[in-house]
Design an enzyme around this catalytic site. Structure first.
Site, PDB file in Angstrom:
ATOM      1  N   SER A   1       0.811  -1.211   0.000  1.00  0.00           N
ATOM      2  CA  SER A   1       0.000   0.000   0.000  1.00  0.00           C
ATOM      3  C   SER A   1       0.845   1.261   0.000  1.00  0.00           C
ATOM      4  O   SER A   1       1.990   1.268   0.469  1.00  0.00           O
ATOM      5  CB  SER A   1      -0.916   0.008   1.229  1.00  0.00           C
TER       6      SER A   1
ATOM      7  N   ARG B   1      -8.765 -10.671 -12.638  1.00  0.00           N
ATOM      8  CA  ARG B   1      -7.616 -11.526 -12.324  1.00  0.00           C
ATOM      9  C   ARG B   1      -7.363 -11.508 -10.824  1.00  0.00           C
ATOM     10  O   ARG B   1      -7.378 -10.456 -10.191  1.00  0.00           O
ATOM     11  CB  ARG B   1      -6.380 -11.029 -13.085  1.00  0.00           C
TER      12      ARG B   1
ATOM     13  N   CYS C   1      -2.542  -4.901  -7.960  1.00  0.00           N
ATOM     14  CA  CYS C   1      -2.330  -3.448  -7.929  1.00  0.00           C
ATOM     15  C   CYS C   1      -2.653  -2.792  -9.262  1.00  0.00           C
ATOM     16  O   CYS C   1      -2.817  -1.573  -9.327  1.00  0.00           O
ATOM     17  CB  CYS C   1      -0.896  -3.132  -7.518  1.00  0.00           C
TER      18      CYS C   1
ATOM     19  N   GLU D   1       6.614  -0.389  -5.286  1.00  0.00           N
ATOM     20  CA  GLU D   1       5.459  -0.622  -6.144  1.00  0.00           C
ATOM     21  C   GLU D   1       4.240  -0.493  -5.239  1.00  0.00           C
ATOM     22  O   GLU D   1       3.978  -1.356  -4.400  1.00  0.00           O
ATOM     23  CB  GLU D   1       5.494  -2.018  -6.764  1.00  0.00           C
TER      24      GLU D   1
END
Length: 505
Positions: free
Chosen positions: A285, A334, A340, A306
């Protein structure tokens, strides 16, 4: 939350829309497909033995530090999110174990950095070969601990292994430079050297691929790693440790310290602030990423992040509806919408809006089947835990309170506490957050170039809903991330440039 908005202009020169439309909830399933009804709670409990019959060598529960399997003073339970059954008790590492892992990684780095690129390449290739050999068992581990449908888990293992193969090849392509300056008696060289020990913190949604994408690059560059896997999915990281050991990866090069949610904060802080750690790589997050950036700032560590975001999926009037729907299904559902880069907002131009929404809803009803990941035909598993379900439930209720209309679903699924009904909301409005990726569908070449260049994201899918590939750079911008993973650029995240001026010639 995946949201459909009307777009009023095909020019798309500004991307700050706030138009009403419909919303599709990220969810753990879809309505039962024509192939048959979804299993009931009693049937789900029958899958609790998903790990039964697997190689005992792959089902590890201790930490892996310095090439040894080490227990911790305490353990924590790991549960099957579909049935709620306990999969096992795993070592609950704390501060002492974290510091020991960092020391082991640092000691190993002192020799690993001097190992030839060819040898590092060979060892990574052996690790890849072992993953392929054990791909079925590794996939079952993912399904058992994350709830991911088995077919998707099998795909993740292949994707995960490919990062080891890719970086085994990139290990031999770390090139420096010779720079000729205006001084006749000097020569200037640029060397690329490993940064050192890397702290790797990974999420539960891709418990294998998020590790190999980071660790493959790190080891290829000559770095060593300390991996802290998500508390929901530690078995995959530990299975990878077993295979790394079998492949001959030297002790201390790959270390894994699982821990409970209770210990996660202090363990994360220790490995991110230890002076022996030179690099932090995190997927998770944005909120947690900012905390880790603060930790890294105190000792100015290299960082790759990321992070989260709400990826828009844009459908222009010129789009092929069937193609756009197929892309939306692939992108949105998916891993039960738990990635993300899943599309969370559908911005649909007015002229095609109704046709797209109708076709999308029909595709959901026809193709999505909720159930246990081990059951044949399941396309949507459970959410990872009850906290995730509560979040979805809260968002649906909030949207309804603010004027949204429930078209279908909107409540927990009868299969169990971690399942939520496939939900479609209409008349939803929301503000846009920074996404790591964006998708859009158009048949207008000029519009395609214009929009692709204007979107402030790290990745763009044009007429394509699945964009991840080991050969291509993965990452976001702004509050969705720093740095890139995979591709030829991924290894650079673990290398330092050193300028050498050689004079007196």
């Amino acid at each position: 939350m995946a949201t459909c908005f009307w777009l009023r202009s095909s020019g798309a020169r500004r991307l700050g829309w706030t138009f009403p439309g419909c919303c599709l909830r990220p969810r753990s399933g879809g309505p039962a497909a024509a192939s048959g009804p979804a299993p009931g709670p009693a049937q789900l409990r029958g899958y609790a033995g998903g790990l039964a019959g697997l190689s005992a060598a792959l089902l590890r529960t201790d930490s892996f530090v310095g090439g040894r399997w080490l227990p911790a003073a305490a353990t924590f339970p790991v549960q099957d999110p579909a049935s709620g059954a306990s999969l096992g008790m795993v070592a609950d590492c704390g501060v002492p174990e974290a510091r020991a892992a960092v020391r082991a990684a640092y000691e190993a780095f002192c020799s690993w950095k001097g190992v030839s690129a060819k040898e590092r390449s060979s060892l990574l290739r052996k690790w890849y070969d072992l993953m392929i050999k054990n791909k079925d068992d590794l996939a079952k581990i993912i399904t058992a601990e994350s709830g991911k449908p088995l077919k998707e888990a099998q795909g993740e293992i292949l994707y995960s292994a490919l990062f080891l193969e890719w970086f085994s090849e990139e290990a031999r392509r770390v090139y420096g430079d010779i720079i000729y300056t205006s001084a006749r008696d000097k020569r200037s060289l640029v060397l690329k050297q490993p940064v050192g020990v890397a702290a790797v913190i990974t999420p539960w949604n891709f418990p294998s691929a998020m590790i190999t994408r980071k660790v493959g690059a790190a080891l290829a560059a000559g770095c060593t790693v300390v991996v802290k896997p998500a508390e929901d999915t530690p078995f995959s990281a530990l299975a990878l440790a077993e295979l790394a050991n079998q492949a001959g990866i030297p002790p201390g090069v790959y270390n894994v310290i699982p821990c409970s949610r209770k210990n996660a904060k202090e363990v994360g802080e220790v490995i991110c602030t230890d002076p022996l750690v030179s690099k932090i790589s995190f997927t998770g997050s944005t909120t947690t990423g900012k905390v880790l950036l603060h930790h890294a700032a105190n000792s100015v560590k290299r960082v790759s992040m990321e992070l989260g975001g709400l990826a828009p999926f844009i459908v222009f009037d010129s789009a092929n509806v069937d193609q756009a729907v197929a892309g939306a299904m692939a992108s949105k559902f998916r891993n039960t919408g738990q990635t993300c880069v899943c599309s969370n907002r559908f911005l649909v131009q007015r002229g095609i809006h109704d046709a797209f929404v109708k076709a999308f809803a029909e595709a959901m009803k026809k193709n999505l089947r909720v159930g246990n990941g081990f059951e044949e035909g399941t396309t949507q598993g459970p959410l990872i835990n009850e906290k995730a379900v509560e979040k979805v439930e809260k968002q649906v209720n909030d949207a309804v309170c603010k004027g949204a209309t429930i078209v279908t679903g909107g409540k927990r699924h009868q299969l169990g506490k971690n399942f939520f009904e496939p939900t479609l909301l209409s008349n939803v409005t929301q503000d846009m957050l920074y996404p790591p990726a964006s998708y859009f569908y158009s048949q207008d070449p000029a519009q395609i170039w214009r929009v692709a260049e204007q979107l402030e994201v790290g990745m763009v899918g044009v007429n394509e809903g699945l964009i991840s590939s080991v050969e291509c750079p993965f990452g976001g911008v702004k509050q969705s991330g720093l740095g890139r993973e995979g591709s030829k650029y991924g290894i650079d995240e673990y290398l330092e440039l050193k300028y050498v001026c050689y004079g007196g010639l």
